[in-house]
Design a protein around this motif. Structure first.
Motif, mmCIF file in Angstrom:
data_model
loop_
_atom_site.group_PDB
_atom_site.id
_atom_site.type_symbol
_atom_site.label_atom_id
_atom_site.label_comp_id
_atom_site.label_asym_id
_atom_site.label_seq_id
_atom_site.Cartn_x
_atom_site.Cartn_y
_atom_site.Cartn_z
ATOM 1 N N MET A 1 0.778 -1.155 0.033
ATOM 2 C CA MET A 1 -0.141 0.083 -0.051
ATOM 3 C C MET A 1 0.609 1.263 0.013
ATOM 4 N N PRO A 2 0.631 2.205 -0.757
ATOM 5 C CA PRO A 2 1.659 3.435 -1.024
ATOM 6 C C PRO A 2 1.398 4.141 0.276
ATOM 7 N N GLY A 3 2.554 4.875 0.453
ATOM 8 C CA GLY A 3 2.373 5.900 1.886
ATOM 9 C C GLY A 3 2.434 5.147 3.157
ATOM 10 N N VAL A 4 2.640 3.692 3.273
ATOM 11 C CA VAL A 4 2.565 2.868 4.495
ATOM 12 C C VAL A 4 3.964 2.334 4.607
ATOM 13 N N HIS A 5 4.430 2.672 5.710
ATOM 14 C CA HIS A 5 5.939 2.220 6.090
ATOM 15 C C HIS A 5 5.910 1.444 7.104
ATOM 16 N N LYS A 6 6.576 0.118 7.068
ATOM 17 C CA LYS A 6 6.655 -0.685 8.068
ATOM 18 C C LYS A 6 7.579 -0.296 9.301
ATOM 19 N N LYS A 7 8.602 0.676 8.734
ATOM 20 C CA LYS A 7 9.662 0.910 9.876
ATOM 21 C C LYS A 7 9.567 2.527 10.287
ATOM 22 N N PRO A 8 9.726 2.809 11.568
ATOM 23 C CA PRO A 8 9.605 4.266 11.751
ATOM 24 C C PRO A 8 10.608 5.233 11.082
ATOM 25 N N THR A 9 10.164 6.334 11.090
ATOM 26 C CA THR A 9 10.822 7.472 10.438
ATOM 27 C C THR A 9 11.522 8.507 11.613
ATOM 28 N N ILE A 10 12.639 8.750 11.571
ATOM 29 C CA ILE A 10 13.431 9.444 12.244
ATOM 30 C C ILE A 10 13.770 11.012 11.540
ATOM 31 N N SER A 11 13.153 12.013 12.255
ATOM 32 C CA SER A 11 13.611 13.326 11.441
ATOM 33 C C SER A 11 13.973 14.337 12.394
ATOM 34 N N PHE A 12 14.594 15.344 11.768
ATOM 35 C CA PHE A 12 15.216 16.486 12.859
ATOM 36 C C PHE A 12 15.547 17.757 11.973
ATOM 37 N N ARG A 13 15.659 18.647 12.473
ATOM 38 C CA ARG A 13 15.692 20.064 11.864
ATOM 39 C C ARG A 13 17.217 20.547 11.952
ATOM 40 N N VAL A 14 17.909 21.115 10.924
ATOM 41 C CA VAL A 14 19.149 21.663 10.956
ATOM 42 C C VAL A 14 19.130 22.949 10.325
ATOM 43 N N SER A 15 20.352 23.752 10.652
ATOM 44 C CA SER A 15 20.223 24.942 9.891
ATOM 45 C C SER A 15 20.932 24.982 8.660
ATOM 46 N N ASP A 16 20.760 26.005 7.713
ATOM 47 C CA ASP A 16 21.348 25.988 6.348
ATOM 48 C C ASP A 16 22.571 25.459 6.113
ATOM 49 N N ILE A 17 23.441 25.910 7.144
ATOM 50 C CA ILE A 17 24.971 25.516 7.086
ATOM 51 C C ILE A 17 25.139 24.384 7.289
ATOM 52 N N GLU A 18 24.235 23.708 8.559
ATOM 53 C CA GLU A 18 24.358 22.250 8.844
ATOM 54 C C GLU A 18 24.224 21.357 7.680
ATOM 55 N N ARG A 19 23.052 21.692 7.101
ATOM 56 C CA ARG A 19 22.379 21.131 5.855
ATOM 57 C C ARG A 19 23.550 21.218 4.778
ATOM 58 N N ALA A 20 24.075 22.125 4.694
ATOM 59 C CA ALA A 20 25.121 22.011 3.535
ATOM 60 C C ALA A 20 26.171 21.297 3.803
#
Length: 122
Positions: A1-20
């Motif tokens: 099924m599209p959009g359904v993931h069996k594993k959890p997602t980890i996300s976090f925010r970074v600054s523009d410099i950290e992203r680069a």
């Protein structure tokens, strides 16, 4: 099924410099973003700051693990069979991960009690 993931997602925010910086590291690594993040989180060096706020959660986690293991031991001794194989395997995986993280953190902080180890800042 599209959009359904069996594993959890980890996300976090970074600054523009950290992203680069992160994007540059990923590019030179030759890995996919997912593999880079997973490998970085698991295998990178850990910087330990020796303060109460860092150590206290580890002590609490170890206390919880100790209590759970004592309870499990009593169940086994009494042959109560309260925990099934799947739960035991899950508990084992959680404890291995936590103990591995604690061992890494203690290794990174070894300079605090071992005069032959240098501080990461040196």
């Amino acid at each position: 099924m599209p959009g359904v993931h069996k594993k959890p997602t980890i996300s976090f925010r970074v600054s523009d410099i950290e992203r680069a910086q992160i994007d540059a590291n990923i590019k030179v690594s030759g890995m996919t973003k997912q593999n880079y993040f997973v490998k970085s989180c698991i295998y990178n060096r850990i910087c330990v700051v020796g303060k109460k706020e860092t150590i206290y959660p580890l002590v609490e986690e170890l206390k919880t693990m100790q209590k759970n293991l004592v309870d499990l031991s009593h169940q086994i001794e009494k042959d109560e069979g309260v925990i099934n194989l799947e739960e035991l395997t899950n508990l084992e995986e959680q404890y291995k991960a936590m103990l591995s993280a604690i061992i890494k953190m203690l290794g990174a902080a070894e300079y605090l009690w071992n005069p032959n180890k240098k501080s990461p800042k040196q």
